[in-house]
Design a protein around this motif. Structure first.
Motif, PDB file in Angstrom:
ATOM      1  N   ILE A 219       0.856  -1.187   0.000  1.00 12.87           N
ATOM      2  CA  ILE A 219       0.000   0.000   0.000  1.00 12.87           C
ATOM      3  C   ILE A 219       0.891   1.236   0.000  1.00 12.87           C
ATOM      4  CG2 ILE A 219      -1.802   1.283   1.207  1.00 12.87           C
ATOM      5  CD1 ILE A 219      -2.701  -1.316   2.501  1.00 12.87           C
ATOM      6  N   THR A 220       0.699   2.087  -0.987  1.00 16.03           N
ATOM      7  CA  THR A 220       1.497   3.312  -1.094  1.00 16.03           C
ATOM      8  C   THR A 220       0.664   4.517  -0.676  1.00 16.03           C
ATOM      9  OG1 THR A 220       2.804   2.373  -2.900  1.00 16.03           O
ATOM     10  CG2 THR A 220       2.873   4.766  -2.627  1.00 16.03           C
ATOM     11  N   PHE A 221       1.231   5.302   0.245  1.00 12.79           N
ATOM     12  CA  PHE A 221       0.569   6.509   0.747  1.00 12.79           C
ATOM     13  C   PHE A 221       1.294   7.754   0.243  1.00 12.79           C
ATOM     14  CE2 PHE A 221      -0.316   3.202   3.844  1.00 12.79           C
ATOM     15  CZ  PHE A 221      -1.624   3.437   4.234  1.00 12.79           C
ATOM     16  N   GLU A 222       0.512   8.796   0.017  1.00 16.07           N
ATOM     17  CA  GLU A 222       1.078  10.108  -0.281  1.00 16.07           C
ATOM     18  C   GLU A 222       0.369  11.116   0.602  1.00 16.07           C
ATOM     19  OE1 GLU A 222       0.889  13.072  -4.002  1.00 16.07           O
ATOM     20  OE2 GLU A 222       1.879  11.161  -4.451  1.00 16.07           O
ATOM     21  N   LYS A 223       1.112  11.722   1.510  1.00 13.89           N
ATOM     22  CA  LYS A 223       0.553  12.652   2.494  1.00 13.89           C
ATOM     23  C   LYS A 223      -0.637  12.033   3.223  1.00 13.89           C
ATOM     24  CE  LYS A 223       2.238  16.897   0.380  1.00 13.89           C
ATOM     25  NZ  LYS A 223       1.935  18.264  -0.079  1.00 13.89           N
ATOM     26  N   GLY A 224      -0.476  10.765   3.598  1.00  9.90           N
ATOM     27  CA  GLY A 224      -1.478  10.085   4.416  1.00  9.90           C
ATOM     28  C   GLY A 224      -2.627   9.454   3.662  1.00  9.90           C
ATOM     29  N   GLU A 225      -2.688   9.624   2.339  1.00 11.48           N
ATOM     30  CA  GLU A 225      -3.778   9.050   1.552  1.00 11.48           C
ATOM     31  C   GLU A 225      -3.254   7.913   0.678  1.00 11.48           C
ATOM     32  OE1 GLU A 225      -6.972  11.721   0.044  1.00 11.48           O
ATOM     33  OE2 GLU A 225      -5.460  13.296   0.334  1.00 11.48           O
ATOM     34  N   VAL A 226      -4.079   6.885   0.490  1.00  9.81           N
ATOM     35  CA  VAL A 226      -3.692   5.751  -0.344  1.00  9.81           C
ATOM     36  C   VAL A 226      -3.728   6.169  -1.807  1.00  9.81           C
ATOM     37  CG1 VAL A 226      -4.240   3.394  -1.027  1.00  9.81           C
ATOM     38  CG2 VAL A 226      -4.625   4.112   1.339  1.00  9.81           C
ATOM     39  N   VAL A 227      -2.599   6.010  -2.490  1.00  7.13           N
ATOM     40  CA  VAL A 227      -2.528   6.407  -3.899  1.00  7.13           C
ATOM     41  C   VAL A 227      -2.216   5.234  -4.821  1.00  7.13           C
ATOM     42  CG1 VAL A 227      -1.885   8.792  -3.396  1.00  7.13           C
ATOM     43  CG2 VAL A 227      -0.091   7.066  -3.684  1.00  7.13           C
ATOM     44  N   ALA A 228      -1.703   4.118  -4.265  1.00  9.29           N
ATOM     45  CA  ALA A 228      -1.384   2.963  -5.104  1.00  9.29           C
ATOM     46  C   ALA A 228      -1.517   1.669  -4.305  1.00  9.29           C
ATOM     47  CB  ALA A 228       0.030   3.082  -5.672  1.00  9.29           C
ATOM     48  N   VAL A 229      -1.886   0.616  -5.012  1.00  7.32           N
ATOM     49  CA  VAL A 229      -2.023  -0.711  -4.420  1.00  7.32           C
ATOM     50  C   VAL A 229      -1.247  -1.696  -5.291  1.00  7.32           C
ATOM     51  CG1 VAL A 229      -3.625  -2.527  -3.695  1.00  7.32           C
ATOM     52  CG2 VAL A 229      -4.323  -0.120  -3.550  1.00  7.32           C
ATOM     53  N   ASN A 230      -0.251  -2.331  -4.691  1.00  4.72           N
ATOM     54  CA  ASN A 230       0.622  -3.253  -5.438  1.00  4.72           C
ATOM     55  C   ASN A 230       1.210  -2.601  -6.687  1.00  4.72           C
ATOM     56  OD1 ASN A 230       0.354  -5.346  -3.593  1.00  4.72           O
ATOM     57  ND2 ASN A 230      -1.412  -6.223  -4.649  1.00  4.72           N
ATOM     58  N   GLY A 231       1.565  -1.336  -6.538  1.00  4.17           N
ATOM     59  CA  GLY A 231       2.213  -0.611  -7.631  1.00  4.17           C
ATOM     60  C   GLY A 231       1.270   0.006  -8.645  1.00  4.17           C
ATOM     61  N   ILE A 232      -0.017  -0.304  -8.555  1.00  2.00           N
ATOM     62  CA  ILE A 232      -1.002   0.274  -9.485  1.00  2.00           C
ATOM     63  C   ILE A 232      -1.536   1.576  -8.890  1.00  2.00           C
ATOM     64  CG2 ILE A 232      -3.214  -0.077 -10.649  1.00  2.00           C
ATOM     65  CD1 ILE A 232      -2.668  -3.097 -10.481  1.00  2.00           C
ATOM     66  N   VAL A 233      -1.373   2.670  -9.623  1.00  2.00           N
ATOM     67  CA  VAL A 233      -1.770   3.988  -9.137  1.00  2.00           C
ATOM     68  C   VAL A 233      -3.262   4.209  -9.364  1.00  2.00           C
ATOM     69  CG1 VAL A 233      -1.429   6.481  -9.393  1.00  2.00           C
ATOM     70  CG2 VAL A 233       0.529   4.924  -9.560  1.00  2.00           C
ATOM     71  N   PHE A 234      -3.934   4.769  -8.355  1.00  2.00           N
ATOM     72  CA  PHE A 234      -5.361   5.074  -8.441  1.00  2.00           C
ATOM     73  C   PHE A 234      -5.556   6.578  -8.290  1.00  2.00           C
ATOM     74  CE2 PHE A 234      -5.307   0.655  -7.264  1.00  2.00           C
ATOM     75  CZ  PHE A 234      -6.430   0.103  -7.877  1.00  2.00           C
ATOM     76  N   SER A 235      -6.123   7.206  -9.306  1.00  2.00           N
ATOM     77  CA  SER A 235      -6.408   8.641  -9.212  1.00  2.00           C
ATOM     78  C   SER A 235      -7.581   8.892  -8.277  1.00  2.00           C
ATOM     79  CB  SER A 235      -6.708   9.224 -10.597  1.00  2.00           C
ATOM     80  OG  SER A 235      -7.788   8.535 -11.202  1.00  2.00           O
ATOM     81  N   ASP A 236      -8.480   7.888  -8.182  1.00  2.00           N
ATOM     82  CA  ASP A 236      -9.640   7.975  -7.301  1.00  2.00           C
ATOM     83  C   ASP A 236      -9.347   7.176  -6.031  1.00  2.00           C
ATOM     84  OD1 ASP A 236     -12.093   7.752  -5.980  1.00  2.00           O
ATOM     85  OD2 ASP A 236     -13.236   7.690  -7.840  1.00  2.00           O
TER      86      ASP A 236
END
Length: 403
Positions: A219-236
Motif C-alpha cells: 500500500i502506497t501513501f502520499e501525504k497520508g492518503e492511499v494512492v497505489a495498491v501493489n504498484g497500481i496507481v489510483f487517481s480515485d
C-alpha cells in the motif's frame, strides 16, 4: 378544490421498516411521499435499481438516489485514516460515520424540493435515531421530523400485514443476520451480538475465506492518503480502498466484534468485517511510526480518539471537528511511502516500510549498533542531568523519613 398534499422526504432503504413508513405516510397521514436513498458506497447499481422499483411500487411520487461516496471520503474517511481511528481500539466507525453523511444528504435534498417534512425508519433502541434527528434539526430546524417506526409500538408481523392490506406484498422473511454494507466496512447483527458470551460464526460474515496461501500486499501513501495498491496507481482514492477490500476480504481479514457505549447510554455489540479499513489504518500507523516525531504521534493519538468519539456520537457538525481535521491534515505532510504486508487467512503481518521521510535513515547513528553524533562523555553527562529530578526526590524523602 382539492387541498394540496404536504411533501415528505423519506430516507428509504427498501427494507420492511421504511416500506411500512412509505405506505403509512401516504395512506394514514396523507403526505405526498418522496423517497431518497443516500449511497455512501455500499450499494451496487442493481441494488439501487431494485430499491427504486420498490419505492415506486409503494406509491412514491418520486425517488432519488443520492451518491455521496466521494463526499464521504473527502470529508470523513481520509481524516479517519489520518487519525488512525478505531473506536475502543477495534472498530473503524463504519456505520456511525456513514449515517451522518446520509442524513446530511437527505435533509439537503428535502430542502431542495421544498419538503414540509422529513422521515426516517429508525427505531427507539439504537444510535441512528439520534444521528438522523440531530443532523436534521441543525441543518433544517424548520422542517418537521416524522418517525413512525419509533413512535408506534409495532411488531414485524403488524407491518407486513399492514402492507398486504394496502396492496403491497414482498418477501420480508426475517434474515438470521442483518447486514449493513458500506465503503468503510460492513456491520453484522444477529442473535450472538445480543449476548456477552457469544461471537458470530464464520458463515455470518458476507465475505468468506477464499485464499489460503500467503500473499504480499503493498500500500502506497502520499501525504497520508492511499494512492497505489501493489504498484497500481489510483487517481480515485475510493477505488484504491475498494481494491484493498477486494484483496483483503478473500483472506477473511478485518473480522471482529465491537463492544462499546451507545449514544443512548447502554452498551452495545456488533460484528463487522472491514478488510480495507483495518489494513489501511494499521499500515498507515506503521508508516507514521517511521515518519513522525514522538510528540506528533502522541498528540495524534489524543486527537484521533476524540475525533472518532465525536464522529460516532453525531457531533460531526460541531466546528471543533474542523479544528481537529486541520491538525490531522497538518501532520500528514511527510506520511508518504510504501508499506509491505503479508496476508494470510484471517490475519496479516506488517513487514516494513520504504519512505524518503523515514526517520531511521539518519547519519546520527544506528540504534544498538553505533553512535555518530555524540560521544560517550555526552551520554554520561546527559544521563546525570536526566537523573537529577529522581535523585532529588529520593534524597529529600530519605532525609525526611529519618527526622
Amino acid at each position: 378544490m382539492e387541498e394540496k398534499k404536504k411533501k415528505v422526504v423519506l430516507a428509504f432503504s427498501g427494507g420492511l421498516d421504511t416500506s411500512f413508513c412509505a405506505k403509512y405516510l401516504s395512506e394514514d397521514l396523507g403526505y405526498e411521499v418522496h423517497t431518497a436513498i443516500a449511497n455512501t458506497g455500499g450499494f451496487s447499481d442493481a441494488e439501487l435499481a431494485e430499491i427504486e422499483r420498490r419505492a415506486m411500487k409503494l406509491g412514491a411520487a418520486t425517488h432519488a438516489a443520492l451518491d455521496v461516496t466521494a463526499d464521504y471520503y473527502a470529508k470523513s474517511i481520509r481524516y479517519m485514516i489520518a487519525g488512525n481511528v478505531l473506536r475502543n481500539g477495534t472498530y473503524p466507525i463504519s456505520v456511525s460515520s456513514e449515517r451522518i453523511f446520509q442524513a446530511m444528504a437527505i435533509i439537503e435534498y428535502a430542502k431542495s424540493i421544498r419538503a414540509d417534512a422529513v422521515a426516517h425508519g429508525s427505531t427507539g433502541a439504537g444510535n441512528d435515531q439520534v444521528r438522523f434527528d440531530l443532523t436534521f434539526q441543525i441543518l433544517a430546524p424548520e422542517i418537521e421530523i416524522i418517525t413512525p417506526t419509533r413512535d408506534m409500538t409495532l411488531t414485524r408481523e403488524y407491518e407486513i400485514d399492514y402492507l398486504k392490506k394496502h396492496g403491497y406484498e414482498a418477501d420480508f422473511t426475517k434474515l438470521e443476520y442483518s447486514i449493513n454494507k458500506g465503503l468503510w466496512g460492513t456491520s453484522i447483527g444477529g442473535k450472538e451480538t445480543l449476548k456477552s458470551n457469544q461471537t458470530l460464526p464464520d458463515e455470518a460474515y458476507p465475505s468468506q475465506v477464499e485464499k489460503t496461501e500467503p500473499e504480499t500486499l503493498k500500500i502506497t501513501f502520499e501525504k497520508g492518503e492511499v494512492v497505489a495498491v501493489n504498484g497500481i496507481v489510483f487517481s480515485d482514492r475510493v477505488d484504491a480502498i475498494r481494491k484493498i477490500e477486494e484483496i483483503g476480504s478473500k483472506f477473511g481479514i478485518g473480522r471482529d466484534m465491537h463492544i462499546g457505549d451507545t449514544i443512548i447510554g447502554i452498551k452495545g455489540r456488533v460484528g463487522f468485517e472491514a478488510a480495507a479499513p483495518i489494513l489501511i489504518i494499521n499500515a498507515h500507523k506503521m508508516l507514521e511510526k517511521h515518519t513522525l516525531t514522538k510528540w506528533q504521534q502522541y498528540w495524534k493519538d489524543q486527537i484521533g480518539t476524540w475525533y472518532g468519539m465525536f464522529l460516532h456520537e453525531s457531533q460531526y457538525l460541531d466546528p471543533v471537528m474542523r479544528d481537529m481535521e486541520a491538525f490531522l491534515e497538518s501532520t500528514q505532510q511527510h506520511v508518504s511511502g510504501t508499506v509491505e504486508i503479508t496476508l494470510r487467512p484471517l490475519g496479516y503481518t506488517l513487514v516494513g516500510v520504504d519512505s524518503p521521510f523515514d526517520l531511521m535513515k539518519t547519519d546520527f547513528g544506528e540504534y544498538g549498533e553505533i553512535n555518530k553524533a555524540w560521544s560517550t562523555d555526552d551520554v554520561k553527562g546527559f544521563t546525570k542531568i536526566m537523573a537529577n529530578p529522581m535523585k532529588i526526590y529520593y534524597n529529600v524523602t530519605k532525609r525526611a523519613e529519618k527526622e
